[in-house]
Design a protein around this motif. Structure first.
Motif, PDB file in Angstrom:
ATOM      1  N   GLY A 191      31.849  52.391  55.212  1.00  0.00           N
ATOM      2  CA  GLY A 191      32.051  50.988  55.572  1.00  0.00           C
ATOM      3  C   GLY A 191      31.894  50.017  54.421  1.00  0.00           C
ATOM      4  N   LEU A 192      31.652  50.519  53.210  1.00  0.00           N
ATOM      5  CA  LEU A 192      31.426  49.635  52.070  1.00  0.00           C
ATOM      6  C   LEU A 192      32.769  49.157  51.515  1.00  0.00           C
ATOM      7  N   PRO A 193      33.032  47.849  51.494  1.00  0.00           N
ATOM      8  CA  PRO A 193      34.318  47.355  50.966  1.00  0.00           C
ATOM      9  C   PRO A 193      34.374  47.495  49.452  1.00  0.00           C
ATOM     10  N   TRP A 194      35.588  47.419  48.909  1.00  0.00           N
ATOM     11  CA  TRP A 194      35.772  47.650  47.486  1.00  0.00           C
ATOM     12  C   TRP A 194      34.995  46.654  46.619  1.00  0.00           C
ATOM     13  N   GLU A 195      34.985  45.378  46.990  1.00  0.00           N
ATOM     14  CA  GLU A 195      34.302  44.383  46.159  1.00  0.00           C
ATOM     15  C   GLU A 195      32.827  44.727  46.006  1.00  0.00           C
ATOM     16  N   ALA A 196      32.189  45.151  47.101  1.00  0.00           N
ATOM     17  CA  ALA A 196      30.777  45.533  47.022  1.00  0.00           C
ATOM     18  C   ALA A 196      30.603  46.821  46.237  1.00  0.00           C
ATOM     19  N   LEU A 197      31.521  47.798  46.473  1.00  0.00           N
ATOM     20  CA  LEU A 197      31.428  49.071  45.767  1.00  0.00           C
ATOM     21  C   LEU A 197      31.610  48.863  44.258  1.00  0.00           C
ATOM     22  N   ALA A 198      32.522  47.957  43.877  1.00  0.00           N
ATOM     23  CA  ALA A 198      32.734  47.691  42.453  1.00  0.00           C
ATOM     24  C   ALA A 198      31.463  47.150  41.807  1.00  0.00           C
ATOM     25  N   GLU A 199      30.748  46.258  42.515  1.00  0.00           N
ATOM     26  CA  GLU A 199      29.491  45.727  41.959  1.00  0.00           C
ATOM     27  C   GLU A 199      28.438  46.837  41.836  1.00  0.00           C
ATOM     28  N   VAL A 200      28.402  47.717  42.825  1.00  0.00           N
ATOM     29  CA  VAL A 200      27.466  48.845  42.764  1.00  0.00           C
ATOM     30  C   VAL A 200      27.777  49.721  41.555  1.00  0.00           C
ATOM     31  N   LEU A 201      29.069  50.006  41.324  1.00  0.00           N
ATOM     32  CA  LEU A 201      29.444  50.855  40.206  1.00  0.00           C
ATOM     33  C   LEU A 201      29.108  50.190  38.861  1.00  0.00           C
ATOM     34  N   ARG A 202      29.310  48.884  38.772  1.00  0.00           N
ATOM     35  CA  ARG A 202      28.931  48.185  37.541  1.00  0.00           C
ATOM     36  C   ARG A 202      27.432  48.324  37.286  1.00  0.00           C
ATOM     37  N   ALA A 203      26.649  48.228  38.357  1.00  0.00           N
ATOM     38  CA  ALA A 203      25.193  48.367  38.211  1.00  0.00           C
ATOM     39  C   ALA A 203      24.813  49.784  37.819  1.00  0.00           C
ATOM     40  N   GLU A 204      25.436  50.770  38.461  1.00  0.00           N
ATOM     41  CA  GLU A 204      25.095  52.159  38.165  1.00  0.00           C
ATOM     42  C   GLU A 204      25.399  52.516  36.718  1.00  0.00           C
ATOM     43  N   LYS A 205      26.487  51.975  36.193  1.00  0.00           N
ATOM     44  CA  LYS A 205      26.818  52.223  34.794  1.00  0.00           C
ATOM     45  C   LYS A 205      25.719  51.697  33.878  1.00  0.00           C
ATOM     46  N   LEU A 206      25.174  50.538  34.203  1.00  0.00           N
ATOM     47  CA  LEU A 206      24.119  49.946  33.377  1.00  0.00           C
ATOM     48  C   LEU A 206      22.788  50.659  33.545  1.00  0.00           C
ATOM     49  N   LEU A 207      22.567  51.245  34.712  1.00  0.00           N
ATOM     50  CA  LEU A 207      21.297  51.922  34.960  1.00  0.00           C
ATOM     51  C   LEU A 207      21.212  53.276  34.291  1.00  0.00           C
ATOM     52  N   LEU A 208      22.380  53.808  33.841  1.00  0.00           N
ATOM     53  CA  LEU A 208      22.354  55.059  33.100  1.00  0.00           C
ATOM     54  C   LEU A 208      21.851  54.804  31.683  1.00  0.00           C
ATOM     55  N   PRO A 209      20.954  55.617  31.161  1.00  0.00           N
ATOM     56  CA  PRO A 209      20.540  55.438  29.765  1.00  0.00           C
ATOM     57  C   PRO A 209      21.697  55.741  28.830  1.00  0.00           C
ATOM     58  N   GLU A 210      21.785  54.990  27.752  1.00  0.00           N
ATOM     59  CA  GLU A 210      22.841  55.229  26.774  1.00  0.00           C
ATOM     60  C   GLU A 210      22.547  56.518  26.019  1.00  0.00           C
ATOM     61  N   ALA A 211      23.534  57.402  25.943  1.00  0.00           N
ATOM     62  CA  ALA A 211      23.344  58.656  25.217  1.00  0.00           C
ATOM     63  C   ALA A 211      23.457  58.420  23.717  1.00  0.00           C
ATOM     64  N   ASN A 212      22.726  59.237  22.952  1.00  0.00           N
ATOM     65  CA  ASN A 212      22.815  59.247  21.485  1.00  0.00           C
ATOM     66  C   ASN A 212      22.404  57.919  20.852  1.00  0.00           C
ATOM     67  N   LEU A 213      21.686  57.069  21.612  1.00  0.00           N
ATOM     68  CA  LEU A 213      21.229  55.815  21.043  1.00  0.00           C
ATOM     69  C   LEU A 213      19.710  55.774  21.073  1.00  0.00           C
ATOM     70  N   PRO A 214      19.069  55.184  20.060  1.00  0.00           N
ATOM     71  CA  PRO A 214      17.606  55.089  20.080  1.00  0.00           C
ATOM     72  C   PRO A 214      17.125  54.172  21.194  1.00  0.00           C
ATOM     73  N   GLU A 215      15.907  54.430  21.654  1.00  0.00           N
ATOM     74  CA  GLU A 215      15.323  53.606  22.707  1.00  0.00           C
ATOM     75  C   GLU A 215      15.146  52.180  22.201  1.00  0.00           C
ATOM     76  N   ASN A 216      15.617  51.224  22.968  1.00  0.00           N
ATOM     77  CA  ASN A 216      15.529  49.819  22.590  1.00  0.00           C
ATOM     78  C   ASN A 216      15.076  49.037  23.810  1.00  0.00           C
ATOM     79  N   GLU A 217      13.826  48.558  23.782  1.00  0.00           N
ATOM     80  CA  GLU A 217      13.265  47.901  24.956  1.00  0.00           C
ATOM     81  C   GLU A 217      14.033  46.634  25.314  1.00  0.00           C
ATOM     82  N   ALA A 218      14.405  45.857  24.317  1.00  0.00           N
ATOM     83  CA  ALA A 218      15.121  44.608  24.587  1.00  0.00           C
ATOM     84  C   ALA A 218      16.466  44.890  25.243  1.00  0.00           C
ATOM     85  N   GLU A 219      17.189  45.892  24.709  1.00  0.00           N
ATOM     86  CA  GLU A 219      18.492  46.235  25.284  1.00  0.00           C
ATOM     87  C   GLU A 219      18.330  46.815  26.687  1.00  0.00           C
ATOM     88  N   ASN A 220      17.332  47.652  26.880  1.00  0.00           N
ATOM     89  CA  ASN A 220      17.083  48.215  28.213  1.00  0.00           C
ATOM     90  C   ASN A 220      16.787  47.121  29.228  1.00  0.00           C
TER      91      ASN A 220
END
Length: 776
Positions: A196-225
């Motif tokens: 029942g999730l419409p596309w507009e809401a799903l798109a926002e969820v996907l944008r969030a999930e992409k950001l919640l993944l840690p960046e690979a091959n990059l050093p830990e950066n508290e400010a960026e996190n």
């Protein structure tokens, strides 16, 4: 694998969709790992081109397309791109352009797995891949394929259309078809939440999930996190606003905010991100008034700020909106108990007990036990703890409640003491912890054994650690406790093999049990895992005690005798000589520590005898140096050496200030050389203490005293301010207090009329006499 997806504004959605599967789908009882491939092109066997499903990131550019690609894999082989994949760099037609890795989002064909799998990697049984076509023109599509990477056999594949009004259902249906092991009947199934999730809401969820993944091959950066986390909270908030009645956005936002609040208790992330999380969840309670999850976490957010009144108001509102949700009556009982309002907590508990749907709620039983414990009703608390442990044998609630009961025995109020309230809580907080009453000793012994057995059976590190702490602080020392501690510590090390604190417990337990080999093995492990630390130093104490019991007992008797302030200098000298002999015979740093303290005391007793004072000062410093050579992280030694050298420096400088001018050189060079040597020793010890305990008022005071001795007055003010920020009533010492009072510009830094500290030597470094680890 990151799914194939149209490029352009939807870049990253394929990775986010894979992250959803990684985080919320269970296959054969396990969560699938998330594979990421960086900037590469692949080809079919024998260079046979497969239909393209998504442009490779090796291409210089690619336009977004809404045409539906066939089920297929990547195409083209490119040696330069393979290198880019290995290096984790972005590439374009002209070669590598950035060290920031770019994840390739493409549907993977079975024959391509062998080309992207890391050589020597662990065996992979199944690969989940697919393609997402957003419903830009009113219709979209989602396809998921599961294949065996070894045989290249397609195990299952499914495809569904999706539209703007309900794209979540297509994803849920496709995953349900290709992953039939999912428990579709579970009301908390995340797949069902997507429906029942419409596309507009799903798109926002996907944008969030992409950001919640840690960046690979990059050093830990508290400010960026923190930046990424704040942006993800914003996207999830928008998803809640787009679909206020849909469960997934509300639950996901609540989970992320809960995680932020939990991390905030450990100092991460920064305060701005924590504030953003609180605002997001409060806004979600307004945008989605029919969802309980934001209302629940809003109570937790208020509690995290210490706002008990606001938390109670939110809990009452939540109970009115969701009368069958058990979390809100639990919150009410907890909040009122924390406020000392036991009658109000009991009222909320009784009201919940009258509701049939709360009759079997273990959370309310837990709060009932905590309330009984606060009221001193140990029998009820023990009974409820046992019932919870029986009803939920794999849950930590029962054992942890039993641990609270054990702790509660020592805090039991004497008969006739008034109940709770803020004033009572304030009084009790500052009081020394009382011993367990005689009437509760039997129950304490039974509960300690029961809790230790439950912890060993569970193998859960948090339970094992708590059991170790309770046995060390509440159990009766002896061989029986030592054997139980050994078992607990061994199980803990099995679960957390790289945690050095566990080995220190093994050493302590081995000494109690008389197990020399266990102590020796623990010392060897600590010398590898934590060399030169307080943990290693404490383990060496246990090794000395188990191998030289009589010598350790003799050292204790020397220390007890030396505690008499009326001892004559001759008696002190005899005791110092005994301690030094023990130190040299057994290479025991505690003996060197005592020998150094006694030498320092004798030197002060020598008074005006300059030669005698210098002789005993040198003996004290030599003893401290010898001890630190054996155990560089011994806190008592570090504290004693730093305090003693600073004291000697201050005395030297006082004598120089009182000396009348006699020629151009007011201070003889030999005296200057002596001061430099003292400064070097003090600085080395204080730097070690600073490295171990940067946020400690006592250490900051030592740094201020060293700065004063070296004439760095600006640093004096900085370190004094730091010490008082940590502990407002910290004792600064005679020299610092005199310095602060003598400078009018620094009057604000010291309290008016503050009494001078005694000029007696600081030979008892109580601040550093204990290890500050989790076990103490």
């Amino acid at each position: 694998m990151p799914f194939g997806v149209s490029e352009g504004e939807f870049e990253g959605f394929g990775t986010a969709l894979a992250a959803l599967i990684h985080g919320f789908v269970v296959v054969d009882g396990e969560s699938p790992a998330l594979a990421r491939v960086y900037a590469t092109r692949l080809s079919t066997p024998d260079d046979e081109r497969a239909p393209n499903s998504s442009s490779s990131s090796s291409s210089s550019s690619s336009s977004s397309s809404s045409s539906r690609p066939p089920a297929s894999g990547l195409d083209a082989d490119d040696e330069a791109s393979d290198t880019a994949r290995e290096m984790g760099t972005k590439t374009d037609a002209s070669g590598p352009s950035s060290k920031v890795p770019k994840v390739l989002e493409a549907e993977l064909a079975p024959w391509h797995w062998s080309k992207v799998a890391p050589p020597g990697g662990e065996q992979v049984d199944r690969v989940i891949t697919g393609y997402l076509e957003p419903p830009l023109a009113g219709r979209g599509m989602v396809r998921v394929t599961v294949f065996d990477p070894t045989t290249e056999r397609v195990i299952a594949t499914a495809e569904e259309d999706c539209d703007e009004d309900d794209c979540g259902t297509a994803i849920a249906d496709v995953l349900a078809k290709v992953l039939p092991a999912q428990n579709q009947a579970s009301p908390d199934n995340p797949l069902a939440d997507l429906r029942g999730l419409p596309w507009e809401a799903l798109a926002e969820v996907l944008r969030a999930e992409k950001l919640l993944l840690p960046e690979a091959n990059l050093p830990e950066n508290e400010a960026e996190n923190s930046r990424r986390l704040s942006a993800a909270l914003l996207y999830l908030g928008r998803a809640v606003s787009e679909a206020p009645e849909a469960p997934f956005p509300a639950r996901r936002l609540a989970a992320v905010v809960s995680s932020v609040l939990a991390q905030a208790r450990q100092g991460r992330p920064d305060s701005a991100t924590v504030a953003a999380a609180r605002r997001a969840i409060v806004r979600a309670t307004q945008d989605a008034p029919k969802r309980p999850e934001p209302a629940e976490v809003a109570v937790v957010a208020a509690l995290s700020e210490g706002d008990l009144v606001g938390a109670e108001a939110r809990a009452l509102t939540g109970l009115a909106l969701f009368p069958q949700n058990p979390r809100f009556p639990r919150f009410l009982v907890e909040i009122r108990r924390e406020r000392g309002d036991h009658a109000g907590a009991r009222e909320a508990l009784d009201a919940a007990a009258r509701e049939p749907h709360f009759a079997t709620d273990l959370g309310l039983a837990f709060e009932a036990a905590r309330l009984a414990l606060a009221e001193g009703d140990f029998a009820t608390a023990r009974r409820l703890a046992a019932e919870i442990a029986t009803a939920a044998p794999g849950d930590v609630a029962g054992p942890l409640l039993l641990a609270d009961v054990i702790d509660g025995y020592a805090a039991a109020r004497p008969p006739g003491t008034a109940e709770g309230g803020e004033e009572t809580a304030r009084t009790n907080a500052g009081a020394a912890r009382p011993e367990v009453p005689e009437s509760l000793q039997s129950a304490l012994a039974e509960d300690l054994e029961a809790y230790a057995e439950a912890a060993i059976a569970s193998g859960i590190p948090v339970l094992l650690r708590r059991a170790i702490v309770l046995l060390l602080t509440r159990g009766v020392a002896g061989a029986a406790r030592g054997a139980l501690l050994e078992t607990l510590a061994s199980r803990y090390i099995l679960e957390v093999p790289k945690d050095p604190e566990g080995y220190l417990v093994v050493a302590k337990a081995g000494r109690e049990a008389g197990d020399r080999s266990a102590v020796d093995e623990a010392v060897v492990a600590l010398q590898k895992l934590a060399p030169g630390t307080p943990l290693e130093a404490e383990a060496l104490v246990e090794q000395f005690g188990v191998h030289a019991e009589e010598a350790a007992a003799t050292l204790d008797r020397i220390a007890e005798t030396a505690s008499n302030p009326e001892l004559a200098p001759g008696d002190l000298e005899a005791l110092q000589l005994q301690a030094l002999h023990l130190a040299q015979e057994f290479s025991a740093w505690p003996a060197y520590h005592l020998a150094g303290l006694l030498a320092a005391r004798i030197g002060l007793v020598a008074g005006s005898d300059a030669v005698g004072t210098a002789h005993w000062r040198d003996r004290a410093l030599a003893a401290f140096d010898a001890g630190l050579a054996l155990a560089p992280g011994a806190l008592p030694l570090l504290g004693a050496q730093s305090r003693f050298t600073l004291q000697q420096l201050e005395l030297e400088q006082e004598s120089h200030a009182a000396r009348p001018p006699a020629g151009a050189e007011l201070v003889p060079r030999s005296a200057r050389a002596g001061e430099d040597a003292l400064i070097t020793k003090a600085r080395a010890a204080i730097e070690t203490l600073t490295r171990l305990f940067a946020e400690d008022a006592g250490v900051a005071t030592l740094r201020a005293r060293l700065a004063l001795a070296t004439g760095d007055l600006e640093a004096v003010a900085t370190h004094v301010a730091a010490a008082r920020a940590i502990e407002p009533d910290v004792t600064l010492g005679k020299a610092l207090e005199a310095h602060l009072r003598s400078a009018p510009s620094r009057q604000a830094a010291t309290s008016e009329g503050a009494p001078e500290t005694a000029s007696t030597p600081e030979t008892a470094p109580t601040l550093f006499a204990r290890i500050k680890g989790w076990f103490s």
